[in-house]
Design a protein around this motif. Structure first.
Motif, short mmCIF file in Angstrom:
data_model
loop_
_atom_site.label_atom_id
_atom_site.label_comp_id
_atom_site.label_asym_id
_atom_site.label_seq_id
_atom_site.Cartn_x
_atom_site.Cartn_y
_atom_site.Cartn_z
N CYS A 824 0.84 -1.21 0.00
CA CYS A 824 0.00 0.00 0.00
C CYS A 824 0.87 1.25 0.00
O CYS A 824 0.62 2.19 -0.75
CB CYS A 824 -0.87 0.04 1.24
N CYS A 853 -10.77 -3.46 -0.87
CA CYS A 853 -11.34 -2.45 0.02
C CYS A 853 -12.87 -2.56 0.05
O CYS A 853 -13.50 -2.35 1.08
CB CYS A 853 -10.93 -1.08 -0.47
N ILE A 867 -7.36 -1.76 5.82
CA ILE A 867 -8.45 -1.34 4.91
C ILE A 867 -8.37 0.17 4.71
O ILE A 867 -8.53 0.68 3.60
CB ILE A 867 -9.81 -1.76 5.51
N CYS A 868 -8.07 0.87 5.79
CA CYS A 868 -7.96 2.32 5.71
C CYS A 868 -6.82 2.71 4.76
O CYS A 868 -6.95 3.60 3.91
CB CYS A 868 -7.69 2.86 7.11
N LEU A 870 -5.57 0.82 2.35
CA LEU A 870 -5.95 0.44 0.98
C LEU A 870 -6.82 1.53 0.35
O LEU A 870 -6.63 1.90 -0.80
CB LEU A 870 -6.75 -0.86 1.01
N LYS A 871 -7.75 2.05 1.17
CA LYS A 871 -8.68 3.06 0.64
C LYS A 871 -7.91 4.28 0.16
O LYS A 871 -8.10 4.75 -0.96
CB LYS A 871 -9.67 3.45 1.74
N SER A 922 -17.46 2.44 -0.65
CA SER A 922 -16.34 2.44 -1.61
C SER A 922 -16.78 3.03 -2.95
O SER A 922 -16.06 3.80 -3.57
CB SER A 922 -15.82 1.02 -1.83
#
Length: 1765
Positions: A824, A853, A867-868, A870-871, A922
């Protein structure tokens, strides 16, 4: 009196007595007395006129102005301030003529008030003055002379805003060019005023000592003196030269005053500062006078040279320099060596005492002005002077302040250069300057890095440059050899101290750093000094002075050139070809020094591995990278390069000592394991590369090093350095772009990703460094190009993508440590890099990031922090994609694939709420990014590619479960004649959302985002999406008991603000309606309901809808779609429209064959439409209704087999069921809405059919799960209910219109038939399904069935045919059939369906009054046991109650009494509470129906079980705080508001709108009954409760219940039909009183019973009225008895009175009182005294005796104390 205290009117024309006296005086003498004040001049009026005696003055000054001017002479500050502001405003607003009238009085006021103590007043004065000037302009001229002195002082006010206001006023009066003229005009007056203030005034003359405190007087005096001094300076500066002479006399007298010179030593710094400023101005403007006063000037200025006040200092030093210039012989008047220099020296040694930046720039001009006679002997003087300067540097303050440090260093070098220039050729001084001053100074600074900030090295470089330039330029001059000698000496000494610093094994870090900084600066001097020099403003000493200044004295320049004109070399050295040109005088010694230091350092490194020296070497080489130095570093070492190197490398090593040094030394150092920080070694590597001839050679070397020698962290540092500076980057470009590095990085990426999947290696050192390296080569761009070859970037990204794709398979724990986080970071940096263009592989990477995500956590197994990350990463990628130009030609791979993936996700119906929310958020992020694109087409294409086609939509709709149909079918909104319930919720699907909901939610989210920018979608996509979303919403709403995940779905849509209104507003409403109508007519079902819902929620107006059903014929022949459309529109159609539809239907009903009767386009469909119209009460045509009834009777004659009478439904087709349902519906509606009477045959048809259908219903109980059978059961029970209601409510008039025997037949046969079918059915239905909610479809027929049962007559209930149900060991006096009924029905009060509970309540309620009779018959057996007798109410109810109490304890037990609980309607708790309250209502009804004696027994039982206490606690948790009817609260104010206590509770089964009030109202009703029927027990409970509860109960009861109960009680007395023999009872409602008059023979007893305000909680008071023929003691006893009866018996007042009368009667009959309770009749069980003592023969009540024995623990007679047998 004279009215002194009265309020004077503004401008009052009638003055008081003293004023009148003044008037008389004026008339007699002809003069006008005023408030006399001293004027500044004789000619002006020194007062403001006080009275209006003289017309001339009256016309001059306006009365308003006069008031304001008076106020200005007041003492109060606020008054003056407001008056001045008012004066300013008036000046602006009034006419010029009026304002001019004030001018004669203004000077005196201004002169006084401009010196006021309050600064705000002074500021306001100047602002008002400016306004006055702007108004009167040139008319001010006559008064200028009296104003100007004070005006100048005001401009010098110490309060800046006041001063600037005065300046503004001055500029408003005179433009700059006229100002000198104006000043000259008033010069004499100004000088007089100012001199007076400076010489004559004292604090006591300026202010009144009696009114002004000393502190304030002094402050004002000091301020006035300061202003006067500054004003005098201003006068001098502004006056033209030719005007000065006339003032010389005045100045002479001033200067001769000792008081003036004392100001130089004044304690107040502001005065001293002003004094020195004035001295400077005097020196400048009147030098002749100053020379005359030379001794005073010199001593007052020069002897103050050590004044260190920051206010005084700048002015003082300016004065010092002016004094030196003006008064050449000033040193004759002061002793320089004893008085001046020691002070100066002390000041300088202390670093200027915090004022270095002010004082030090003056030092050079100061020493340049010193005559030779003063400085002899020169050597000592200059030595001491410079030593003091250096000493000042060591003070802590100077070290910490950059500006002060710079000032000291700058002054030191200026003075040093000046002295050197003055004394070139004098060897001693030269040596002293270099050896004793400069070198020790440098040495000092090298040790302390804080001093190096002061630009010492730059000053040194500048000094050297100027000397070198001078030596070069003036080669033939005799000066040059002297300068060269000085330079030579300097380099020798510098070399010594540098060597000394470096030549230590443990060299001091600070010193080494200092040496390297010094050498760098000396090699490349920065040209920054010129700009940084602080300019000294005030004084300018120049060689070429204007002619007219010559006589005023010579001036000196701060750059330090003296008056003789010899120049310092401050100008930059002559520019040679390069800016980095170094003079030969410097080059050689500098290089020698560098080589010497390098050699020394390498020796320390080789021998002792000294890190410090290695760092020093690195900085040296950075500045001096030449072959010569590298040769020196290699020394005599042989070229021992490893043999394995290529020929090319070997040749380079041979040729270039730098490369040799690199291979022999640097690589070895870099690869040492324990080395933490190799940054400076990389610098050495770059220094060596600089010595290569060209880039090709450098690439060869670096490639060779990359293969083997360099570690990853070294490569990282090499690349980082290249990124940080462009010249380093240019050295390594070919290597960065080369294959060797590229391949190595690809291998690294592969290794990092794969190794990481096998095992977690984050513990390995340098692990994150390698990721940093990858990130760096991907994200750093130079001139919009990658650092490394693009092909390698592509390959690295492919590797990263492969790894991410594998991450989906890993578990969460593995992912926590995995490389996803690093990938990432790398990708984020890559996407964020400036100028990056997306490669095909990076789009794949982007898609995978997006998928990871958007998927739920359960699938991707990623922790939250990842996840944060990745976003953020994929958003940065999309950002790049959107802002890339030219993307609209061919849609990007990422967008195409992500749209497909989204489509599959929502259509696979594998999402639960959480996953869907994640996906939507998303998508929202993605679309918001796409919105930023210039290309709006992008978003609409994207939505189009996610949108399913029509067949896909149809498939998703088909897969939605069909339970939604239940409600519309039951409510008769839609009709069906086929089975369609194939798809229901399966157990395993209870979490997953149907694909239709997911897809519509996703698309709606997308359009909501898209419409922010008004993006247009193609081919009606928007309308289609809205239609599907409406379908989803309607489907969710129609479900009976939606599962939790569906309610969650609806809440989610609510949060996204997706509502009917918003949706209709989004698209094109008419297009949307057209689409919905087409679908409704094609498919019917839900589509039809959507249109109805839109009209209902007012999202669409009926007129819009009307356009679509204008042609009624178009709906026929009927299809299911057409039928449903008409049915849904029925409630909104006008009567005319409905008539048209009915007109189409009726002919059709006549002519069907048997087959057609059941089809949609036949009898079934047309009857269904007719019913829908009838349901909305729009048919009032009796004949028409009867006609249709006749048609139905014909159908029965012709096709009786279609009518489902007493038959088995398992073989019957759904078509026949459907038509039966419609026929039954019609009959119910007919009964409801038809007003004309029916014929006998019609009644027979209706009633017989009803009973036959009911039989079918009860016989087919097993098939209730089939929806159409359930519906059939519902409508047939409905019909029975309608008929029961009809016959139940028939009045006598109505009976006359009915056929003769109908009523009796109904009662004897039909009603009996209905209930004999339904009562057993109720028992079996409830027996099978234990707990099902009343809203579920399976229980639909419960409602009509239970409602029918509420009409059951009591006799039919008593003659029931239910199977016997008796409980072993149950105490009861009831006969078996009654007990069976109770045992069967009572438990149903716990059933989980409200209709059952209410029906059972109604049935039992009819029984309750019958039951006490059976206990009454057996009462004898409870008579005289030896304990308090108690009797239980019906056991079936009491056992039910104990179960309910346990349930309620769980629901309400934890809530404090008085806190109101809201029970959710139809929840499980709702049924428990409802059952509990209904049970109590039954018990209280039973209680009320029983006799007084029984009541006593029952209440004793309730007291023992504490049931009533529990009930009361629960009631105070359930009754609302304000039990008024919500809708009634707006009623007329004078009427009593309706409350739950005044209104009767209607327990209806059908009516569900009032459900939220059911429990509160029921609770109030039960409380009301309890207070009415069990007042004594409630009172007992209330008195024993804790204080908090006591107050709550008291407050609530008094406010809402007492009035109602008192009124009812009094009314019941008034309307009572009970007649007492010998007693009369009256009641008074207003006073809450009951009067009873008892007469027997001659005895008359009158009692007054008073009810309390909190009746029945408070005690009832009994007062005596008349009393004839009764002894006092007896009378008291009787009063007490009545009071006791009324307090302790659970009954009404009439019952209490009856009991009391009975008692008195018995007393008169001769029965003796019981001697324990002093009463004949026992107050509780109403027995007579029967138990007699054998000794004293007295009789007692058995209950009283029992209590006596148990409480005293004895068994003796209360009277004679003998043992009682």
């Amino acid at each position: 009196m004279g009215g002194k205290n009265k309020q004077r009117t503004k401008g009052n024309l009638r003055p008081s007595n003293s004023g009148r006296a003044a008037e008389l005086l004026a008339k007699e003498q002809g003069t006008v007395p005023g408030f006399i004040g001293f004027g500044t001049f004789q000619s002006d009026l020194g007062y403001v006129p006080a009275i209006q005696g003289a017309e001339e003055i009256d016309s001059l000054v306006d009365s308003d102005f006069r008031m304001v001017l008076r106020k200005l002479s007041k003492k109060d500050v606020t008054t003056k301030l407001k008056a001045m502001q008012e004066f300013g405003t008036m000046c602006t607003e009034r006419d010029t003529e009026i304002v001019k009238g004030v001018l004669p009085y203004w000077p005196r006021i201004f002169c006084k008030i401009s010196l006021d103590h309050d600064r705000r007043v002074r500021e306001a004065t100047q602002q008002a003055f400016e306004k006055l000037i702007l108004k009167v302009k040139k008319h001010l001229a006559p008064y200028l002379k009296s104003l100007m002195g004070y005006w100048l002082m005001a401009q010098c006010d110490t309060y800046t805003p006041a001063a600037s206001a005065a300046k503004d006023a001055f500029e408003a009066a005179f433009p700059p060019s006229k100002q000198p003229e104006a000043i000259a005009f008033c010069k004499d007056e100004i000088t007089s005023v100012l001199q007076d203030h400076i010489i004559k005034e004292t604090p006591d003359t300026l202010s009144d000592p009696q009114t002004v405190p000393e502190e304030e007087r002094e402050a004002k005096f000091f301020r006035v003196v300061t202003c006067s001094l500054l004003a005098l300076k201003k006068l001098l500066c502004l006056l033209p030269d030719n005007e000065l002479e006339s003032l010389e006399e005045k100045f002479k007298s001033l200067l001769s005053q000792n008081k003036f010179w004392k100001y130089g030593k004044h304690s107040i710094p502001q005065i001293r500062s002003a004094f020195f400023e004035l001295v400077s101005a005097l020196c400048q403007r009147i030098p002749r006078l100053m020379k005359d006063e030379a001794s005073k000037v010199s001593s007052s200025v020069l002897l103050s040279i050590d004044d260190s006040d920051p206010i005084v200092c700048p002015a003082l030093w300016e004065a010092v320099l002016y004094t030196l210039t003006t008064i050449e012989d000033c040193w004759h008047h002061v002793n320089a060596k004893k008085s001046v220099f020691p002070k100066l020296s002390a000041m300088v040694r202390e670093g200027g005492r915090g004022l270095a930046t002010v004082i030090y720039p003056y030092l050079l001009p100061f020493i340049s002005k010193l005559p030779q006679s003063i400085t002899d002997p020169k050597l000592d003087f200059f030595k001491n002077f410079l030593t003091s300067l250096i000493a000042g540097l060591s003070t802590e303050r100077i070290k910490t302040s950059f500006s002060e440090c710079s000032a000291v260093i700058s002054a030191f070098f200026e003075c040093l250069r000046f002295i050197m220039q003055q004394n070139l050729g004098e060897k001693e001084i030269e040596e002293m300057l270099v050896n004793d001053q400069l070198i020790p100074f440098i040495d000092e600074v090298l040790k302390d890095p804080r001093l190096q900030d002061g630009q010492l090295f730059d000053h040194l470089a500048e000094t050297l440059s100027s000397w070198e330039a001078k030596a070069d330029m003036e080669k033939d001059d005799k000066m040059a050899p002297n300068l060269e000698k000085v330079l030579l000496n300097f380099w020798e000494r510098l070399s010594e101290i540098c060597v000394e610093k470096i030549n230590e094994p443990e060299a001091d870090v600070k010193s080494v750093l200092g040496v390297s900084n010094l050498l760098q600066v000396l090699q490349k001097p920065k040209n920054s000094l010129k700009s940084n020099k602080k300019k000294v403003g005030k004084v300018r000493f120049a060689d070429e002075m204007p002619e007219n200044d010559k006589e005023n004295g010579k001036c000196v320049s701060s750059e330090g050139e003296n008056s003789e004109g010899s120049k310092l070399m401050a100008e930059p050295p002559p520019s040679h070809n390069g800016s980095d040109f170094i003079s030969p005088l410097r080059k050689k010694p500098l290089e020698d020094l560098v080589c010497k230091l390098a050699e020394m350092s390498i020796n320390y490194v080789n021998e002792q591995k000294s890190e410090q020296h290695l760092r020093f070497l690195s900085t040296l080489l950075n500045s001096f990278s030449s072959s010569q130095v590298f040769k020196m570093l290699l020394g005599n070492e042989k070229q021992s390069v490893i043999q394995s190197k290529t020929l090319e490398i070997a040749r380079l090593v041979q040729k270039n000592p730098a490369v040799q040094f690199l291979y022999q030394k640097v690589i070895g150092w870099l690869n040492e394991d324990e080395r933490k920080d190799a940054d400076f070694l990389v610098d050495i590597l770059y220094s060596a590369l600089r010595c290569c001839d060209n880039n090709k050679e450098r690439k060869v070397v670096l490639d060779d090093l990359t293969k083997v020698d360099l570690k990853w962290n070294s490569i990282l540092q090499v690349i980082e350095k290249a990124c940080s500076s462009s010249d380093k980057h240019s050295l390594v470009v070919p290597w960065l772009k080369g294959d060797i590095l590229g391949e190595k990085l690809v291998t690294l990426a592969d290794h990092l990703c794969n190794k990481d999947l096998e095992s977690t290696v984050s513990s390995e050192p340098h692990f994150s460094e390698r990721w940093t390296l990858l990130s760096l080569v991907l994200s750093q761009h130079v001139k919009n190009d990658y650092l490394i070859g693009e092909v390698y970037v592509e390959r690295i990204i492919v590797k990263l993508h492969e790894t991410l794709s594998k991450a989906k398979e890993l578990s969460e724990a593995e992912n926590n440590d995995s490389s996803v986080s690093f990938i990432c970071d790398v990708a984020f940096n890559y996407f964020n890099a400036k100028g990056c263009l997306l490669l095909p592989s990076s789009e794949d990477l982007l898609l995978t990031l997006f998928q990871l995500c958007a998927q739920s956590k359960e699938k991707s197994h990623l922790p939250d922090f990842l996840i944060c990350k990745l976003k953020n990463t994929w958003l940065s990628g999309v950002n790049l994609l959107v802002h890339q130009s030219g993307s609209s030609d061919n849609q990007s791979t990422f967008l195409r694939l992500s749209a497909l993936w989204l489509k599959n996700q929502v259509q696979s119906s594998s999402l639960d709420i959480k996953s869907l929310q994640g996906l939507l958020s998303s998508v929202e992020d993605l679309l918001n990014k796409l919105l930023e694109s210039e290309d709006t087409y992008l978003l609409s294409v994207y939505i189009g590619s996610v949108m399913p086609n029509d067949s896909e939509w149809e498939k998703m709709r088909q897969s939605l479960p069909m339970q939604w149909l239940h409600r519309p079918l039951l409510e008769g909104r839609l009709s069906l004649n086929y089975e369609c319930f194939k798809t229901d919720f399966k157990e395993q699907d209870t979490k997953k959302l149907p694909s239709h909901l997911c897809t519509s939610a996703l698309l709606s989210k997308m359009i909501l985002v898209a419409l922010k920018k008004e993006i247009v979608l193609e081919n009606n996509e928007l309308e289609k999406i809205i239609a599907e979303l409406l379908y989803s919403l309607r489907w969710c709403e129609e479900l009976d008991n939606p599962p939790i995940f569906l309610t969650g779905f609806c809440e989610m849509l609510q949060k996204m603000s997706i509502t009917y209104d918003n949706l209709c507003g989004l698209g094109n409403p008419s297009g949307l309606l057209q689409l919905l109508f087409n679908r409704s007519r094609e498919h019917g079902t839900l589509w039809s309901l959507i249109i109805a819902k839109l009209i209902l929620s007012q999202s669409v107006s009926p007129d819009e809808v009307k356009r679509h059903y204008r042609r009624k014929e178009g709906f026929f022949p009927l299809t299911e779609g057409n039928m449903h459309t008409i049915q849904s529109l029925c409630p909104f159609l006008s009567k005319e429209d409905k008539k048209e539809f009915i007109a189409q239907c009726i002919p059709a009903l006549l002519a069907w064959t048997k087959e057609d009767l059941c089809s949609t386009n036949g009898g079934f469909g047309h009857l269904a439409i007719f019913n829908s119209c009838l349901q909305t009460r729009s048919i009032d045509d009796g004949e028409l209704l009867h006609g249709i009834l006749k048609i139905l009777i014909c159908w029965k004659k012709d096709h009786e087999d279609i009518f489902l009478f007493s038959c088995n439904l398992s073989e019957v087709s759904p078509e026949i069921l459907g038509v039966n349902i419609e026929i039954i519906r019609f009959l119910s509606l007919f009964l409801k809405y038809c007003s004309s009477p029916l014929a006998e045959s019609e009644w027979d048809f209706v009633v017989c059919s009803m009973l036959a259908w009911l039989e079918t219903t009860s016989e087919n109980q097993a098939l209730y799960s089939v929806p159409l059978v359930q519906l059939f059961a519902c409508v047939s029970c409905d019909l029975a209910c309608e008929l029961s209601a009809f016959f139940d409510s028939t009045t006598l008039d109505a009976v006359g219109k009915l056929p003769v025997n109908l009523i009796s037949e109904w009662k004897e046969f039909f009603s009996q038939g209905i209930h004999s079918l339904l009562l057993p059915l109720l028992v079996t239905v409830t027996g099978e399904s234990k707990d099902t909610s009343e809203t579920s479809f399976q229980n639909a027929m419960l409602k009509p069935m239970c409602e029918t049962l509420t009409y059951i007559p009591k006799d039919q209930l008593l003659s029931h045919k239910l199977p016997a149900r008796l409980v072993a060991g149950q105490k009861t006096n009831l006969p078996e059939h009654l007990q069976t009924l109770l045992n069967t029905l009572a438990p149903l009060l716990l059933f989980r369906a409200r209709p059952v509970q209410i029906a059972v309540y109604h049935m039992l309620y009819k029984l309750m009054p019958e039951l006490p009779q059976y206990d009454q018959d057996n009462l004898k057996s409870y008579g005289d046991e030896e304990e308090e007798p108690a009797l239980s109410p019906p056991a079936a109810l009491m056992s039910l109650l104990s179960t309910q109490e346990d349930l309620l304890e769980n629901v309400l037990g934890c809530i404090p009494v008085g806190q109101i609980v809201t029970i959710k309607p139809l929840s499980e708790d709702f049924c428990y509470v409802l059952g509990y309250l209904l049970t109590w209502k039954l018990i209280l009804t039973f209680f009320k129906a029983s006799s007084s004696q029984l009541r006593a027994l029952y209440s004793m039982y309730l007291r023992k079980t504490k049931s009533l206490n529990k009930l009361l606690y629960h009631l105070f948790r359930l009754m609302p705080e304000n039990p008024t009817y919500a809708e009634m609260s707006v009623e007329l104010p004078n009427k009593e508001p309706k409350t739950f206590f005044t209104e009767e509770l209607q327990l209806s089964i059908r009516e569900t709108t009032t459900l939220p009030y059911h429990i509160p109202h029921l609770a109030c009703s039960v409380y009301h009954m309890t207070l009415k029927d069990l007042p004594a027990m409630v009172r007992l409970w209330w008195n024993s409760s804790e204080k908090r509860v006591f107050n709550i109960v008291d407050r609530f009861t008094s406010k809402y219940v007492s009035n109602v109960l008192s009124f009812q009680e009094i009314s019941s007395v008034q309307t009572s039909t009970q007649l007492f023999n010998g007693m009369m009872v009256k009641a008074r409602a207003t006073t809450r009183e009951v009067m009873a008059t008892y007469t027997i023979e001659d005895i008359v007893i009158e009692l007054i019973i008073q009810l309390p305000s909190n009746y029945p909680l408070g005690s009832i008071t009994v007062e005596s009225g008349k009393r004839v023929g009764v002894a006092v003691q007896q009378w008291r006893n009787w009063m007490l008895q009545l009071s006791t009866y009324l307090t302790h018996q659970n009954g009404s007042i009439m019952e209490g009175l009856a009991l009391w009368k009975n008692n008195v009667d018995k007393r008169f009959e001769g029965v003796e009182d019981c001697m324990i309770c002093f009463s004949v009749i026992h107050g509780f069980n109403y027995s007579l005294p029967k138990k007699a003592c054998r000794t004293c023969k007295k009789k007692f009540h058995s209950a009283c005796l029992y209590k006596w024995f148990t409480s005293s623990n004895k068994s003796t007679c209360p009277l004679c104390r003998e043992t009682f047998f």
